[in-house]
Scaffold this active site. Structure first.
Site: not given
Ligand code: NAP
Length: 491
Positions: A164, A173, A188-190, A242, A264-265, A292, A298, A455
């Site tokens: 989210w 991405r 599958k979005p949050a 996530g 990507e954790l 930010r 993350c 990023s």
């Protein structure tokens, strides 16, 4: 903006977003008619409801993606590139509305949402450019008898699961490189932020993505849905962003059908300020690396290791900058810090801060939950945090900067590496050579050296240790959705 104008802007934004599931060529209700509420974190009030996909819907999406795959993978790379380019252009044209939609469901401040919308569109542009660069290789075998020819193929139907905190950018991405590679996708979005993903699904159809190449399935039953989809042999790729905790579960599930995984954790980014650093520049960098997205990133600096020669000055200046931030709700250009995404997120931040203060840290600013509606937490700086405080071990995911006073660079590096995470680290110093030596010693997939932002759609983003597997962005991001095929050729 008056309250009435804000309300009508929110209604306008919501009325433009589909609330069904995108499966194949159109929008549909969930098989069991189920739905769930999307909540505005600034007020705790319900914005709208969206369909909640069942396992049957998931299988229907796999069927649509598998049916679309042969044609999409055979489509000329240039054509795939043009569709992505168009998607990027549409997203750029609608950047302001997309940003506002992100604010409404995620809560982040409008300037952060605008940056995210621009960043998200850039992934479509970058992968439009990469779609025509899926290069292979040809070499003479060492024996001299034959050639080793390597070409790239799309890996196949890809399940994309997103968090989210960047509801637009984490989707693009993944969708960008997947489509560029010739894969078809199920996103599958949050559950906290499904609207942005649904809006992106609609935009991709408009850009010319063929039916079945992109499916979007919000669902309150993430675990069950992902488990069943990963058991379907047609799904060949899982790209997940996530928490490390959920990533671990998904890796176990993907193992049954040996699905290729990109993960990507979570992160626990250290921010090192060496004794020779320009303190003002380090503070300016800390404001970006920490704040930010209101700290819900993350990549957010989670622990500040500052040389004791400059630590008091750094902490005081950071506290001054943090206390000047304007916290508030949503669609207001002046707001610099929005609410956290939900009550659980706010309570977790509060518990970590309380624990640190109990352990001996000093709150220079912030440190208590404000009495107001919504899930707000104020900008907080904690000085002289003991090295064993729990706040240094966990992702804070909020506007809190714990500062640890250190007496040497080697001590900073040891403490920075003392974590199971390894996503990103930041180093501030006036000595570039010293900075590069420290960057080499840090156990993380990325390092910001005198720079608070790593990023970039053109760069390989990702972590080591339990922060993930694989890279997103850059050319590497394209290859995550491709398999190498080796043909031994004799002529
Ligand atoms: P999360 O709880 O792990 O959820 C991420 C996604 O996984 C959501 O779509 C969620 O759906 C779904 N999910 C939850 N449990 C699942 C299960 N058992 N099986 C399949 N899917 C499941 O993470 P989050 O709270 O949304 O996001 C914050 C985390 O993401 C932080 O740890 C952050 O560091 C990490 N993150 C990493 C990066 C990176 O690039 N390394 C970037 C951004 C965020 P529901 O919402 O329906 O539960």
């Amino acid at each position: 903006m008056t309250t009435t104008t804000v309300r009508s802007d929110v209604s306008r934004l919501l009325s433009a977003v589909p609330t069904g599931l995108l499966i194949g060529d159109g929008w549909t209700e969930a098989a069991d008619g189920g739905s769930f509420e999307v909540v505005d974190p600034a007020t705790g009030r319900t914005l709208t409801e969206v369909a909640s996909a069942t396992v049957a819907d998931g299988i229907a999406a796999v069927e649509a993606a598998a049916a679309a795959l042969p044609r999409w993978r055979a489509t000329a790379p240039r054509h795939r590139a043009e569709i992505l380019r168009r998607a990027g252009e549409l997203m750029t044209e609608r950047q302001e509305d997309l940003a506002r939609l992100i604010v409404v469901e995620n809560g982040k401040a409008l300037p952060d949402a605008r940056s995210e919308a621009a960043y998200a569109a850039e992934f479509f542009r970058w992968y439009a450019e990469e779609a025509v660069r899926a290069d292979g290789s040809l070499q003479l075998a060492p024996s001299g008898t034959n050639r080793i020819m390597v070409s790239r193929e799309p890996i196949g139907v890809s399940l994309l699961i997103t968090p989210w905190n960047f509801p637009a950018a984490m989707a693009t991405r993944k969708i960008g490189p997947a489509l560029a590679a010739g894969c078809t996708t199920i996103l599958k979005p949050a559950s906290d932020t499904p609207l942005t993903a649904l809006a992106i699904g609609a935009l991709l159809l408009e850009a010319g993505v063929p039916a079945g190449a992109v499916n979007v399935l919000p669902s309150r039953r993430s675990g069950e849905l992902a488990r069943e989809l990963l058991a379907d042999h047609r799904v060949r790729k899982l790209s997940f962003t996530g928490s490390t905790e959920v990533g671990r579960v998904l890796l176990g599930e993907a193992a049954r059908t040996i699905v290729s995984c990109s993960m990507e954790l979570g992160g626990n980014a250290p921010f090192l300020v060496l004794a020779d650093a320009n303190v003002d520049e380090a503070v300016a960098g800390a404001m970006v690396a920490k704040m930010r997205n209101g700290g819900e990133a993350c990549t957010a600096a989670n622990r500040f290791y500052v040389h004791e020669r400059v630590a008091d000055e750094f902490s005081a200046k950071l506290a001054a900058r943090m206390s000047a931030l304007r916290m508030g709700a949503g669609l207001d250009d002046e707001v610099q810090l929005g609410p956290l995404v939900n009550a659980a997120a706010r309570d977790k931040v509060d518990a970590l801060v309380t624990g640190a203060i109990d352990a001996g840290a000093e709150a220079l600013v912030g440190g208590t939950v404000p009495e107001r509606e919504g899930y707000f937490y104020p900008p907080t700086v904690l000085a002289r945090v003991p090295a064993d405080a729990a706040i240094l071990d966990e992702e804070i995911f909020g506007p809190v900067a714990p500062v640890v006073f250190c007496d040497s660079v080697s001590d900073m590096v040891v403490q920075a590496n003392d974590t199971e995470y390894g996503l990103v680290s930041y180093v501030y110093t006036s000595d570039l050579a010293a900075g590069l030596r420290v960057a080499d010693a840090l156990e993380s997939g990325m390092v910001g050296l005198n720079r608070p932002l790593v990023s970039d759609p053109a760069a390989p983003f990702g972590g080591v240790k339990q922060s993930g597997l694989g890279r997103e962005g850059g050319h590497d991001g394209l290859l995550e959705f491709m398999e190498s095929k080796y043909i031994a050729v004799q002529w």
